[in-house]
Design an enzyme around this catalytic site. Structure first.
Site, PDB file in Angstrom:
ATOM      1  N   ASP A 217       0.854  -1.184   0.000  1.00 15.71           N
ATOM      2  CA  ASP A 217       0.000   0.000   0.000  1.00 15.71           C
ATOM      3  C   ASP A 217       0.894   1.239   0.000  1.00 15.71           C
ATOM      4  OD1 ASP A 217      -3.019   0.872   0.600  1.00 15.71           O
ATOM      5  OD2 ASP A 217      -1.674   2.199   1.712  1.00 15.71           O
ATOM      6  N   ASN A 225      -2.526  13.007  -3.566  1.00 16.27           N
ATOM      7  CA  ASN A 225      -3.691  13.430  -4.358  1.00 16.27           C
ATOM      8  C   ASN A 225      -4.198  14.798  -3.921  1.00 16.27           C
ATOM      9  OD1 ASN A 225      -3.983  11.335  -6.195  1.00 16.27           O
ATOM     10  ND2 ASN A 225      -5.161  10.076  -4.789  1.00 16.27           N
ATOM     11  N   HIS A 230      -5.093  14.257  -8.821  1.00 20.42           N
ATOM     12  CA  HIS A 230      -5.163  12.836  -9.172  1.00 20.42           C
ATOM     13  C   HIS A 230      -4.238  12.465 -10.316  1.00 20.42           C
ATOM     14  CE1 HIS A 230      -8.295  11.657  -6.412  1.00 20.42           C
ATOM     15  NE2 HIS A 230      -9.047  12.677  -6.795  1.00 20.42           N
ATOM     16  N   ASP A 234      -1.802   9.400 -10.183  1.00 22.81           N
ATOM     17  CA  ASP A 234      -1.778   8.317 -11.181  1.00 22.81           C
ATOM     18  C   ASP A 234      -0.353   8.017 -11.635  1.00 22.81           C
ATOM     19  OD1 ASP A 234      -4.489   8.114 -11.024  1.00 22.81           O
ATOM     20  OD2 ASP A 234      -4.907   9.183 -12.892  1.00 22.81           O
ATOM     21  N   GLU A 259      -4.688   2.325  -4.183  1.00 21.83           N
ATOM     22  CA  GLU A 259      -3.220   2.388  -4.142  1.00 21.83           C
ATOM     23  C   GLU A 259      -2.619   1.099  -3.606  1.00 21.83           C
ATOM     24  OE1 GLU A 259      -4.608   4.662  -0.368  1.00 21.83           O
ATOM     25  OE2 GLU A 259      -5.339   4.259  -2.391  1.00 21.83           O
TER      26      GLU A 259
END
Length: 341
Positions: A217, A225, A230, A234, A259
């Site tokens: 994670d 973010n 975002h 990404d 994630e």
């Protein structure tokens, strides 16, 4: 009687009001917009507090982690737009396949009719040859030539139809394989997705291979973010996906959702799997990430992971849950570490 009915009505109203207030509290605590989609998500979550959705959210928010809008899309009741498009594509391929099967059936029937006609013409040809002894030879040969020409024309027509059908079948098979692959691949990172991971686990477990599972994670991903948007998040996910794929060559790396990544190690022991994960962790942590547009530093990006061996005959749910619990131990112990072994 009226008092009893009124009492039940009041109780139902109180329950509805409480649920409504809990939905509002949930959206406020998670800093989510009160949109219809988020409201519906919260309703399904809180209406069934012991359901699969509630358990998934519980794991994702343990330790005070808040949900992102992408988490809502991944877990929510409505399928994301790209999934709907993929399903439409598959449905279209299924319909096309059905049409081609029906076309094959029509072709087979037509070829049967041609074969029957071929048999009749062949019998007529043999008859003409027999008659050639009794009548003018030129007439008989002319008849045989006509019948043979008709038979050849039918053969050529059938060959052309078969060639066309074979070409269409090959193209359709390629399209179906592509759709099948897309259904098992994450669009953002191009890694195998959760479905592919589950299928690979089942196949490897059935083969009796020695297996280990790691669940990773990204640390403080919501902060990335929130600060940079975002699109930057990404890019971070794609970068970590690439790093895991490079280090874990020969093993299955999948994006499990949000994630979170999962690695299925096959044919090695827990010590070797841990060495690989430590290599991947140090590689990611050593990089210095910057904004592509301004070259400003993003800051340190790290991930935490839980690692466990899979017992013979053990289900994916049990082994994954154990790796997941070790992941959260790593989170609570300070992040940027691997726990398990």
């Amino acid at each position: 009687m009226r008092l009893a009915r009124a009492s039940r009505t009041d109780e139902a109203g109180d329950a509805a009001r409480q649920l409504y207030e809990r939905i509002g509290t949930f959206l406020f605590d998670q800093r989510l917009e009160p949109s219809p989609a988020n409201f519906a998500f919260a309703w399904h979550l809180l209406h069934d507090p012991d359901g699969a959705l509630a358990k998934a959210v519980g794991h994702m928010t343990e330790g005070g982690v808040r949900l992102t809008q992408r988490d809502i899309e991944a877990l929510g009741c409505e399928p994301p737009a790209n999934a709907a498009k993929a399903r439409e594509k598959v449905d279209g391929l299924v319909a096309k396949t059905q049409m081609q099967v029906e076309g094959f059936q029509d072709m087979v029937q037509a070829m049967r009719a041609e074969t029957a006609g071929f048999g009749r013409d062949l019998a007529a040809s043999a008859d003409a040859i027999r008659r050639s002894g009794d009548g003018p030879t030129g007439v008989a040969l002319e008849e045989v030539s006509r019948i043979t020409g008709a038979m050849l024309e039918r053969v050529h027509r059938a060959e052309s139809q078969l060639e066309s059908a074979t070409r269409e079948a090959s193209e359709l098979r390629s399209a179906l394989e592509e759709a099948r692959d897309n259904a098992r691949r994450d669009a953002l990172t191009e890694l195998p997705n959760r479905r592919a991971f589950e299928e690979a686990f089942s196949a490897q477990q059935a083969s009796g291979a020695r297996l280990c599972i790691a669940v990773c994670d990204v640390d403080h991903f919501k902060s990335v973010n929130d600060r940079f948007g975002h699109s930057v998040g990404d890019r971070v996910l794609r970068t970590i996906a690439q790093a895991l794929s490079e280090v874990c060559v020969g093993h299955l790396v999948a994006r499990h959702g949000g994630e979170e990544f999962a690695i299925l190690f096959s044919g090695i022991g827990i010590a070797k799997a841990r060495d690989i994960m430590e290599h991947a962790r140090s590689m990611v942590a050593s990089k210095r990430y910057r904004l592509r547009e301004s070259d400003l530093p993003i800051g340190e990006v790290t991930f935490s992971a839980g690692l466990t061996r899979v017992h013979i005959g053990e289900s994916l749910a049990d082994s994954f849950a154990r790796a997941d619990s070790k992941l959260y131990e790593a989170k609570h112990a300070g992040r940027n570490r691997i726990i398990g072994g």
